[in-house]
Design a protein around this motif. Structure first.
Motif, PDB file in Angstrom:
ATOM      1  N   UNK A   2       1.253  -1.276   0.362  1.00 37.88           N
ATOM      2  CA  UNK A   2       0.349  -0.051  -0.060  1.00 37.88           C
ATOM      3  C   UNK A   2       0.951   0.663  -0.006  1.00 37.88           C
ATOM      4  N   UNK A   3       0.379   2.340  -1.094  1.00 37.53           N
ATOM      5  CA  UNK A   3       1.553   3.651  -0.711  1.00 37.53           C
ATOM      6  C   UNK A   3       0.374   4.430  -0.056  1.00 37.53           C
ATOM      7  N   UNK A   4       0.949   4.535   1.123  1.00 37.20           N
ATOM      8  CA  UNK A   4       0.529   5.507   2.253  1.00 37.20           C
ATOM      9  C   UNK A   4       0.182   7.022   1.871  1.00 37.20           C
ATOM     10  N   UNK A   5       1.269   7.485   0.767  1.00 33.42           N
ATOM     11  CA  UNK A   5       0.411   8.917   0.456  1.00 33.42           C
ATOM     12  C   UNK A   5      -0.372   9.880  -0.391  1.00 33.42           C
ATOM     13  N   UNK A   6      -0.290   7.999  -1.329  1.00 34.33           N
ATOM     14  CA  UNK A   6      -1.491   8.629  -1.923  1.00 34.33           C
ATOM     15  C   UNK A   6      -2.988   7.580  -1.593  1.00 34.33           C
ATOM     16  N   UNK A   7      -3.264   7.464  -0.231  1.00 34.95           N
ATOM     17  CA  UNK A   7      -3.674   7.210   0.052  1.00 34.95           C
ATOM     18  C   UNK A   7      -5.210   7.916   1.350  1.00 34.95           C
ATOM     19  N   UNK A   8      -6.961   7.517   1.104  1.00 38.64           N
ATOM     20  CA  UNK A   8      -7.838   8.779   1.288  1.00 38.64           C
ATOM     21  C   UNK A   8      -6.815   8.959   2.992  1.00 38.64           C
ATOM     22  N   UNK A   9      -7.011   9.900   3.129  1.00 39.07           N
ATOM     23  CA  UNK A   9      -6.784  10.698   4.544  1.00 39.07           C
ATOM     24  C   UNK A   9      -7.539  10.022   5.491  1.00 39.07           C
ATOM     25  N   UNK A  10      -8.847   9.818   5.953  1.00 42.07           N
ATOM     26  CA  UNK A  10      -9.137   9.017   6.348  1.00 42.07           C
ATOM     27  C   UNK A  10      -9.552   7.303   6.589  1.00 42.07           C
ATOM     28  N   UNK A  11      -8.736   6.787   5.461  1.00 40.29           N
ATOM     29  CA  UNK A  11      -8.631   5.442   5.161  1.00 40.29           C
ATOM     30  C   UNK A  11      -7.243   4.964   6.443  1.00 40.29           C
ATOM     31  N   UNK A  12      -7.176   3.845   7.150  1.00 41.17           N
ATOM     32  CA  UNK A  12      -6.390   3.010   7.616  1.00 41.17           C
ATOM     33  C   UNK A  12      -5.306   2.381   6.971  1.00 41.17           C
ATOM     34  N   UNK A  13      -4.330   2.483   6.762  1.00 40.10           N
ATOM     35  CA  UNK A  13      -3.965   1.468   5.824  1.00 40.10           C
ATOM     36  C   UNK A  13      -3.408   0.167   6.515  1.00 40.10           C
ATOM     37  N   UNK A  14      -3.272  -0.463   5.757  1.00 39.90           N
ATOM     38  CA  UNK A  14      -3.885  -2.044   6.560  1.00 39.90           C
ATOM     39  C   UNK A  14      -2.624  -2.505   6.401  1.00 39.90           C
ATOM     40  N   UNK A  15      -1.317  -2.439   6.857  1.00 40.42           N
ATOM     41  CA  UNK A  15      -0.145  -2.597   7.668  1.00 40.42           C
ATOM     42  C   UNK A  15      -0.133  -3.777   8.599  1.00 40.42           C
ATOM     43  N   UNK A  16       0.447  -4.760   8.869  1.00 43.30           N
ATOM     44  CA  UNK A  16       0.697  -5.393  10.155  1.00 43.30           C
ATOM     45  C   UNK A  16       1.502  -4.463  10.887  1.00 43.30           C
ATOM     46  N   UNK A  17       1.169  -4.556  12.413  1.00 43.71           N
ATOM     47  CA  UNK A  17       1.544  -3.548  12.724  1.00 43.71           C
ATOM     48  C   UNK A  17       2.201  -4.804  13.985  1.00 43.71           C
ATOM     49  N   UNK A  18       3.956  -4.323  14.296  1.00 42.12           N
ATOM     50  CA  UNK A  18       4.382  -5.216  15.052  1.00 42.12           C
ATOM     51  C   UNK A  18       3.948  -4.738  17.463  1.00 42.12           C
ATOM     52  N   UNK A  19       3.896  -6.035  17.345  1.00 42.26           N
ATOM     53  CA  UNK A  19       3.328  -6.118  18.977  1.00 42.26           C
ATOM     54  C   UNK A  19       4.138  -5.126  19.803  1.00 42.26           C
ATOM     55  N   UNK A  20       5.426  -5.342  19.827  1.00 42.94           N
ATOM     56  CA  UNK A  20       6.349  -4.665  19.798  1.00 42.94           C
ATOM     57  C   UNK A  20       6.695  -3.503  20.339  1.00 42.94           C
ATOM     58  N   UNK A  21       6.282  -2.925  19.071  1.00 44.83           N
ATOM     59  CA  UNK A  21       6.304  -1.803  18.763  1.00 44.83           C
ATOM     60  C   UNK A  21       4.960  -0.972  19.135  1.00 44.83           C
ATOM     61  N   UNK A  22       4.017  -1.620  19.138  1.00 45.06           N
ATOM     62  CA  UNK A  22       2.194  -1.590  19.637  1.00 45.06           C
ATOM     63  C   UNK A  22       2.890  -0.987  21.166  1.00 45.06           C
ATOM     64  N   UNK A  23       3.244  -1.648  22.739  1.00 40.78           N
ATOM     65  CA  UNK A  23       3.059  -1.497  23.378  1.00 40.78           C
ATOM     66  C   UNK A  23       4.274  -0.712  24.164  1.00 40.78           C
ATOM     67  N   UNK A  24       5.422  -0.726  23.278  1.00 37.65           N
ATOM     68  CA  UNK A  24       6.434   0.810  23.154  1.00 37.65           C
ATOM     69  C   UNK A  24       6.148   2.195  22.572  1.00 37.65           C
ATOM     70  N   UNK A  25       4.903   1.667  22.285  1.00 40.36           N
ATOM     71  CA  UNK A  25       3.932   3.296  21.533  1.00 40.36           C
ATOM     72  C   UNK A  25       2.943   4.043  22.868  1.00 40.36           C
TER      73      UNK A  25
END
Length: 61
Positions: A2-25
């Motif tokens: 998915x090209x995030x730059x061309x995505x509609x601003x209200x669409x959430x990209x369907x990129x899988x998120x790493x659990x550790x990144x989520x927890x750290x965030x």
């Protein structure tokens, strides 16, 4: 891919998120909010801080 730059601003990209990144965030967000709260003389009561932090986490998890 998915090209995030061309995505509609209200669409959430369907990129899988790493659990550790989520927890750290979210961990850093909570720690930062509590640090702000203490450094600013606890401008809201503890119950309000806990409720609002919980609401923010619930909305985003």
């Amino acid at each position: 891919m998915t090209n995030c730059r061309n995505a509609h601003p209200l669409q959430v990209p369907t990129i899988p998120l790493n659990r550790e990144v989520i927890l750290q965030f979210f961990g850093a967000a909570v720690v930062g909010a509590v640090e702000w709260w203490f450094r600013n003389g606890m401008p809201v009561p503890p119950r309000v801080m806990a409720e609002q932090t919980g609401i923010l986490l619930d909305r985003n998890l």
